[in-house]
Design a protein around this motif. Structure first.
Motif, PDB file in Angstrom:
ATOM      1  N   THR A  92       0.803  -1.226   0.000  1.00  0.00           N
ATOM      2  CA  THR A  92       0.000   0.000   0.000  1.00  0.00           C
ATOM      3  C   THR A  92       0.833   1.271   0.000  1.00  0.00           C
ATOM      4  OG1 THR A  92      -0.139  -0.262   2.411  1.00  0.00           O
ATOM      5  CG2 THR A  92      -2.011  -1.036   1.106  1.00  0.00           C
ATOM      6  N   TRP A  93       2.105   1.148   0.268  1.00  0.00           N
ATOM      7  CA  TRP A  93       2.979   2.336   0.255  1.00  0.00           C
ATOM      8  C   TRP A  93       4.376   1.850  -0.083  1.00  0.00           C
ATOM      9  CZ3 TRP A  93       3.799   6.035   5.067  1.00  0.00           C
ATOM     10  CH2 TRP A  93       4.262   7.300   4.626  1.00  0.00           C
ATOM     11  N   GLU A 150       7.547   3.981  -1.250  1.00  0.00           N
ATOM     12  CA  GLU A 150       7.962   5.295  -1.719  1.00  0.00           C
ATOM     13  C   GLU A 150       9.114   5.860  -0.875  1.00  0.00           C
ATOM     14  OE1 GLU A 150       4.947   8.239  -1.121  1.00  0.00           O
ATOM     15  OE2 GLU A 150       5.561   9.403  -2.865  1.00  0.00           O
ATOM     16  N   SER A 205      11.440   9.188   0.424  1.00  0.00           N
ATOM     17  CA  SER A 205      11.219  10.608   0.737  1.00  0.00           C
ATOM     18  C   SER A 205      11.790  11.444  -0.410  1.00  0.00           C
ATOM     19  CB  SER A 205      11.916  10.963   2.050  1.00  0.00           C
ATOM     20  OG  SER A 205      13.320  10.795   1.913  1.00  0.00           O
ATOM     21  N   SER A 254      16.387   9.776   1.197  1.00  0.00           N
ATOM     22  CA  SER A 254      17.132   9.240   2.335  1.00  0.00           C
ATOM     23  C   SER A 254      16.256   8.367   3.231  1.00  0.00           C
ATOM     24  CB  SER A 254      17.716  10.387   3.162  1.00  0.00           C
ATOM     25  OG  SER A 254      16.656  11.128   3.748  1.00  0.00           O
ATOM     26  N   GLN A 255      14.951   8.484   3.097  1.00  0.00           N
ATOM     27  CA  GLN A 255      14.033   7.652   3.882  1.00  0.00           C
ATOM     28  C   GLN A 255      13.172   6.831   2.929  1.00  0.00           C
ATOM     29  OE1 GLN A 255      11.706  10.298   6.336  1.00  0.00           O
ATOM     30  NE2 GLN A 255      13.363  10.645   7.800  1.00  0.00           N
ATOM     31  N   ASN A 312       9.483   4.247   2.886  1.00  0.00           N
ATOM     32  CA  ASN A 312       8.318   3.646   3.548  1.00  0.00           C
ATOM     33  C   ASN A 312       7.768   2.520   2.689  1.00  0.00           C
ATOM     34  OD1 ASN A 312       7.640   5.421   5.987  1.00  0.00           O
ATOM     35  ND2 ASN A 312       7.926   6.917   4.345  1.00  0.00           N
ATOM     36  N   SER A 317       4.742  -0.290   3.062  1.00  0.00           N
ATOM     37  CA  SER A 317       3.694  -0.838   3.918  1.00  0.00           C
ATOM     38  C   SER A 317       2.864  -1.853   3.146  1.00  0.00           C
ATOM     39  CB  SER A 317       2.806   0.272   4.484  1.00  0.00           C
ATOM     40  OG  SER A 317       1.959   0.791   3.488  1.00  0.00           O
ATOM     41  N   TRP A 353       4.409  -2.055   8.395  1.00  0.00           N
ATOM     42  CA  TRP A 353       5.050  -0.815   7.913  1.00  0.00           C
ATOM     43  C   TRP A 353       6.552  -0.916   8.158  1.00  0.00           C
ATOM     44  CZ3 TRP A 353       3.846   4.568  10.570  1.00  0.00           C
ATOM     45  CH2 TRP A 353       4.473   5.602   9.865  1.00  0.00           C
ATOM     46  N   ARG A 380       9.808   0.856   8.074  1.00  0.00           N
ATOM     47  CA  ARG A 380      10.242   2.253   8.045  1.00  0.00           C
ATOM     48  C   ARG A 380      11.761   2.314   7.917  1.00  0.00           C
ATOM     49  NH1 ARG A 380       6.865   5.872  12.388  1.00  0.00           N
ATOM     50  NH2 ARG A 380       6.219   4.016  13.514  1.00  0.00           N
ATOM     51  N   TRP A 437      13.902   4.998   8.242  1.00  0.00           N
ATOM     52  CA  TRP A 437      14.050   6.401   8.648  1.00  0.00           C
ATOM     53  C   TRP A 437      15.418   6.566   9.306  1.00  0.00           C
ATOM     54  CZ3 TRP A 437       8.881   8.583  11.131  1.00  0.00           C
ATOM     55  CH2 TRP A 437       7.821   8.394  10.231  1.00  0.00           C
ATOM     56  N   LYS A 442      11.909   7.891  15.778  1.00  0.00           N
ATOM     57  CA  LYS A 442      12.412   7.089  14.654  1.00  0.00           C
ATOM     58  C   LYS A 442      13.006   7.982  13.570  1.00  0.00           C
ATOM     59  CE  LYS A 442       9.144   3.445  15.759  1.00  0.00           C
ATOM     60  NZ  LYS A 442       8.693   4.059  17.041  1.00  0.00           N
ATOM     61  N   ALA A 443      12.518   9.202  13.469  1.00  0.00           N
ATOM     62  CA  ALA A 443      13.053  10.117  12.459  1.00  0.00           C
ATOM     63  C   ALA A 443      14.409  10.680  12.891  1.00  0.00           C
ATOM     64  CB  ALA A 443      12.070  11.261  12.224  1.00  0.00           C
ATOM     65  N   GLU A 473      -7.222   2.171   2.290  1.00  0.00           N
ATOM     66  CA  GLU A 473      -6.888   2.295   0.873  1.00  0.00           C
ATOM     67  C   GLU A 473      -7.964   1.700  -0.036  1.00  0.00           C
ATOM     68  OE1 GLU A 473      -4.230   3.935  -0.098  1.00  0.00           O
ATOM     69  OE2 GLU A 473      -3.027   2.852  -1.540  1.00  0.00           O
ATOM     70  N   ASP A 505      -5.277   0.234   5.872  1.00  0.00           N
ATOM     71  CA  ASP A 505      -4.344  -0.508   5.031  1.00  0.00           C
ATOM     72  C   ASP A 505      -2.932   0.057   5.026  1.00  0.00           C
ATOM     73  OD1 ASP A 505      -6.452  -2.181   3.946  1.00  0.00           O
ATOM     74  OD2 ASP A 505      -7.112  -0.373   2.899  1.00  0.00           O
ATOM     75  N   ARG A 506      -2.805   1.326   5.337  1.00  0.00           N
ATOM     76  CA  ARG A 506      -1.455   1.901   5.356  1.00  0.00           C
ATOM     77  C   ARG A 506      -1.406   3.157   6.227  1.00  0.00           C
ATOM     78  NH1 ARG A 506      -0.551   6.429   2.121  1.00  0.00           N
ATOM     79  NH2 ARG A 506      -2.032   6.734   0.425  1.00  0.00           N
ATOM     80  N   PRO A 507      -0.194   3.488   6.678  1.00  0.00           N
ATOM     81  CA  PRO A 507      -0.060   4.664   7.544  1.00  0.00           C
ATOM     82  C   PRO A 507      -0.334   5.948   6.771  1.00  0.00           C
ATOM     83  CG  PRO A 507       1.911   3.271   7.584  1.00  0.00           C
ATOM     84  CD  PRO A 507       1.085   2.804   6.448  1.00  0.00           C
ATOM     85  N   ASP A 531      14.115  18.557   4.524  1.00  0.00           N
ATOM     86  CA  ASP A 531      14.321  18.136   3.133  1.00  0.00           C
ATOM     87  C   ASP A 531      13.698  16.767   2.855  1.00  0.00           C
ATOM     88  OD1 ASP A 531      16.092  16.961   4.824  1.00  0.00           O
ATOM     89  OD2 ASP A 531      17.833  17.134   3.511  1.00  0.00           O
ATOM     90  N   LYS A 532      13.195  16.139   3.908  1.00  0.00           N
ATOM     91  CA  LYS A 532      12.562  14.827   3.737  1.00  0.00           C
ATOM     92  C   LYS A 532      11.037  14.928   3.698  1.00  0.00           C
ATOM     93  CE  LYS A 532      16.358  12.483   6.138  1.00  0.00           C
ATOM     94  NZ  LYS A 532      17.294  13.585   5.844  1.00  0.00           N
TER      95      LYS A 532
END
Lengths: 130, 237, 550
Positions: free
Chosen positions: B121-122, B124, B126, B130-131, B133, B135, B145, B147, B149, C360-361, C519, C526-528, C544-545
């Motif tokens: 469903t995701w 992609e 960033s 650099s990040q 996702n 899911s 999910w 991640r 990150w 987490k970021a 979704e 279904d997704r975040p 920038d992210k």
């Protein structure tokens, strides 16, 4: 909150003794200074009007400062330590808030405190190891 | 004109607030679920175990964290009896920065989840790439999910599920591979009931992508999963 | 009356000399007091003999006391001693000069009156017509000048001594408050920076004393550190819950008593009591709910700080997840319409989601996320179309933000102020009205920021972030602009970041920014939501992210 523990309660007694002595010394030492200030303020009125007035004010303020603040700090600190040392077996019962309460005669008036803060009995109030 | 604007605004804000119309029952707001919080939590841990199983040379997670949030209605009021659980495992910072976990593992999980019949469903990066996702939806309201990150790791989302057994906490399940058993690394462990203990294991010890297949049919869970001993519940699935 | 020549004749510096000597001795004694405290007493309170929180407090107090005695007190005393010594010498010098002038004048046949008038000692010479010689006249002038200079110098020394003694009192005492002395409310300053400075200057025991004496005031005082506010507020909340418990019990007993007395069900007396019980019970549940929500987060291993709360009216609360005083990144989330204490758990959960995402970021940084319901949010649709409640909140929100800055330890923190729905009007209006409120402004589903363009905001447009999901019901009021323009408006300026529309209708979408996306439309997630990663990156400064709307 970390547990409070007097590993050497008698050491607290000695600290209390020193502080009581210190408060006594402050009480003994300062009056002569105060008398000298009073005398200088009175005798110098004619020739030294400005400094006589300042000395008079100084006498009043320093006496309050010295007795109310310094001696009271030393005395109440000593009382706290004395109570702490005297009641060493239940030391974990005390919290920082008690730190304040036990030193306030109006809030803490037990016989135990009365004994503990008796300056002459400070060094003998310790009953045994923790 | 002013009156017309006000009417429009009130209409819009009424929509915003969910309106003053008929009060919706929880069932109308939240979808029916196949499991309650006690039942979904072990499935979530199992999914993590299965993620670990498909990742070669797994370096071990460093941390397990989690949240338990109430499910609000449109006014923000808590819908009683429902909760949403989010379970997150992360690598430590140095591991999170490796190409192995950021790229290889992402590709492997995409492949494994697709083969398992999950819907991606995701998928992609960033804007600065650099990040990342990734899911996947299992179709039963549970979302996976991945991640990539600052920390890399897996988050499993239960979606809103009914609360079973009142205030009791779900049974304790030790954290997945690598997480030290202490409060610093496993703060979510506190939110579980240590008096009831279960162990999550991979449903298949192989690293084959099919390892996740047994979970495609969550309906196979027959009500309350037994946790009375440190035995795997995998046979229940 | 000014000092005159004759006053010097009768001046006795003996008392001043005694005083000088007394102060010399007293300063020596103060140095000894300092040594006793620093060495002897400290030795008996060491870590090897006394441990625990009270021991730490005792050592801190000893340190402060000793520092005060050897610093503040000794400095004053030494200044007094030195002033007495210096000016005594100056005065003594002038008295000596007085004596010398008097002697020389006498030898020259002159006399000096008490007021400084100089004349020939035998004035009959002039009466008899004998003129003063020029030499005599010059001598009189010189003597008068010398006498005047002497009197002036003497008076100057007097004034300088007075000034030095008064100067010793210009700075207030730095002595700690004696143990057991009651803290005074009037000593608590106002203004976040002054509050932070004042608190930093107290020793641990004084802080405890103030927290115990004024928890209501200090719990909500901007500029106080988070842990102290939390201590005060938790204690107050506990007391309020207990009081409400007792009130509920009492009302229930009264109702039971009515049952026993056979008071009719529909009697006014009974109905009033039931109404009162319901109100008290609701208040109790709100307070208890706040405690429970905090406990739930703490159970998950998070540091949670109750920074403020009120049970009045709809109720208010400010809760931080993570410590804002030590955080590298702090985000303040302002909720919107219908927010009140009874549903504050939802706002805490949103803050929790953002907190977890931020960890987490930016895992090598510390983050705190605060749910700030420090205002009376609209609780009806008509209220939400009026900007007044937002504007009324700007003073409190700006004060809170300034307080975060004042109490922050170790350099600046990257701060974001963020509003959802009407909360974004509060956040926007605050940034418009006050300078330096935050580094980033984030609006989510905003009906308007109170500004017409980013130029009206006290923040650079690169740091203004907004999002509105497609189909959000807020789009209609946005278009009307009754609360100013929304930051996603064309031409407003700033950055528009992406978010997913979660929900079956505009109302659900409006509250769906922290919920997972359905979704495939089957009602199950279904997704975040993309908004989560974007918000996490904004509040941690990883801009920038952030995914922007094309």
């Amino acid at each position: 909150m970390a547990e409070n523990r007097a590993i050497e309660p008698d050491s607290l007694n000695q600290a209390a003794r020193l502080l009581f002595d210190l408060a006594d010394s402050m009480g003994d030492d300062f009056p002569a200074v105060g008398d000298a200030m009073a005398d200088a303020a009175e005798q110098g009125k004619e020739a030294l009007p400005e400094s006589s007035n300042a000395i008079g004010n100084l006498n009043e303020r320093w006496t309050g400062y010295e007795s109310k603040d310094m001696r009271e700090n030393a005395t109440t600190f000593a009382e706290y330590l004395a109570v702490f040392a005297a009641d060493a077996t239940e030391i974990e019962e005390y919290t920082a808030a008690d730190f304040l309460r036990v030193a306030d005669p109006e809030l803490f008036g037990s016989e135990q405190r009365a004994a503990a803060v008796d300056e002459d009995s400070v060094s003998t109030t310790y009953q045994g190891p923790v | 004109m002013t009156r017309r604007i006000l009417t429009t605004v009130l209409t819009a804000l009424a929509l915003t607030a969910g309106g003053c119309s008929t009060v919706k029952e929880p069932g109308e707001i939240l979808p029916e679920r196949e499991f309650d919080n006690h039942e979904v939590y072990p499935i979530m841990e199992q999914l993590v175990a299965d993620v670990v199983a498909v990742l070669p040379d797994f370096p071990g997670f460093a941390e397990r964290r989690g949240t338990r949030h109430s499910c609000p209605d449109e006014k923000g009021n808590e819908i009683e009896g429902w909760v949403s659980i989010e379970l997150s495992y992360s690598f430590d910072i140095p591991t999170s920065e490796t190409e192995q976990v950021r790229e290889q593992y992402t590709d492997l999980l995409r492949e494994a989840w697709t083969e398992a019949g999950y819907q991606i469903t995701w998928d992609e990066a960033s804007p600065d790439e650099s990040q990342y996702n990734l899911s996947a939806s299992r179709g039963d309201g549970i979302t996976l999910w991945w991640r990539v990150w600052g920390l890399t790791g897996i988050t499993i989302q239960s979606g809103c599920v009914p609360i079973g057994n009142g205030d009791e906490k779900p049974a304790y399940i030790p954290p997945a591979d690598g997480v030290p058993l202490d409060a610093e690394h496993d703060p979510f462990g506190n939110a579980l009931d240590p008096s009831v203990y279960a162990v999550a294991e991979s449903s298949d010890e192989t690293t084959d992508a099919a390892a996740v297949a047994p979970f495609t049919d969550a309906q196979a869970i027959p009500g309350q999963v037994p946790f009375s001993s440190p035995a795997s519940y995998e046979n229940q699935l | 009356m000014a000092v005159q020549w004759g006053d010097l004749a009768g001046a006795d510096l003996g008392p001043l000399e005694t005083l000088r000597d007394q102060w010399r001795g007293y300063v020596d004694r103060l140095e000894e007091y300092g040594n006793v405290l620093a060495e002897d007493v400290a030795k008996h309170l060491g870590e090897d003999v006394f441990e625990g929180d009270d021991a730490v407090a005792a050592r801190a107090r000893l340190d402060r006391f000793q520092t005060a005695v050897t610093g503040d007190v000794l400095d004053r005393a030494a200044a007094i001693r030195d002033a007495l010594a210096d000016q005594h010498d100056a005065l003594k010098g002038e008295l000596d000069r007085h004596e010398s002038i008097t002697t020389e004048a006498g030898n020259a046949g002159l006399s000096i009156a008490a007021d400084g008038w100089v004349s020939l000692a035998r004035p009959e010479q002039t009466v008899m017509g004998v003129e003063e010689t020029e030499a005599q006249q010059q001598l009189i002038i010189d003597t008068a000048a010398a006498a005047a200079a002497c009197v002036e110098a003497f008076a100057l020394a007097d004034a300088q001594l007075a000034a030095a003694l008064n100067a010793a009192w210009e700075v207030p005492s730095e002595l700690p408050m004696p143990i057991g002395e009651n803290p005074e409310m009037q000593d608590i300053p106002t203004g976040p920076e002054h509050v932070a400075d004042w608190w930093a200057g107290l020793d641990p025991m004084e802080r405890d004393a103030y927290l115990e004496a004024f928890p209501d005031l200090l719990g909500g005082l901007d500029g106080m550190p988070a842990d102290a506010r939390n201590t005060a507020n938790e204690a107050t909340l506990e007391r309020e819950v207990d009081a409400l418990d007792a009130e509920v019990d009492s009302l229930e007993r009264q109702l039971a008593d009515m049952d026993a007395r056979g008071v009719p069900e529909d009697s006014a007396e009974r109905l009033m009591l039931q109404e009162e019980l319901a109100a008290v019970q609701a208040k109790h549940d709100e307070a208890k709910g706040l405690q429970t929500n905090i406990a739930t987060l703490e159970e998950e291993g998070k540091d949670v700080y109750l920074l403020d709360y009120s049970l009045e009216g709809d109720g208010q609360a400010v809760v931080s997840i993570g410590n804002p005083d030590t955080a590298d990144n702090t985000a303040v989330h302002v909720p919107g319409t219908y927010s009140e204490l009874s549903n504050f758990g939802t706002q805490m959960n949103r803050a929790d989601t953002m907190y977890e995402d931020a960890l987490k970021a930016a895992p090598d940084e510390e983050t705190a996320v605060i749910a700030w319901l420090g205002y009376d949010a609209p609780d009806s649709v008509p209220q939400a179309s009026n900007p007044q409640q937002a504007h009324d909140a700007t003073g409190d929100l700006s004060s809170f933000m300034y307080g975060l800055e004042a109490s922050h330890q170790g350099g600046d923190s990257h701060t974001s102020v963020m509003g959802h729905s009407y909360g974004s009007t509060v956040a926007g209006d605050t940034v418009r009205t006050y300078e330096g409120v935050a580094d980033e402004l984030i609006t989510v589903a905003s009906p308007g920021t109170s500004a017409n363009s980013v130029e009206e905001l006290n923040i650079d447009e690169d740091h203004v972030w907004s999002t509105t999901a497609e189909g959000d019901a807020i789009e209609l009021p946005q278009d009307l602009g009754l609360l100013g323009h929304d930051a996603t408006n064309d031409g407003f300026g700033g950055n528009e970041f992406t978010s997913d529309a979660v929900g079956a209708d505009g109302g659900q979408i409006h509250g769906g920014y922290w919920r997972d996306v359905d979704e495939n439309g089957d009602g199950e997630p279904d997704r975040p939501n993309e908004a989560r990663s974007n918000i996490a990156n904004i509040i941690t400064g990883n801009t920038d992210k952030v995914g922007l709307v094309e």
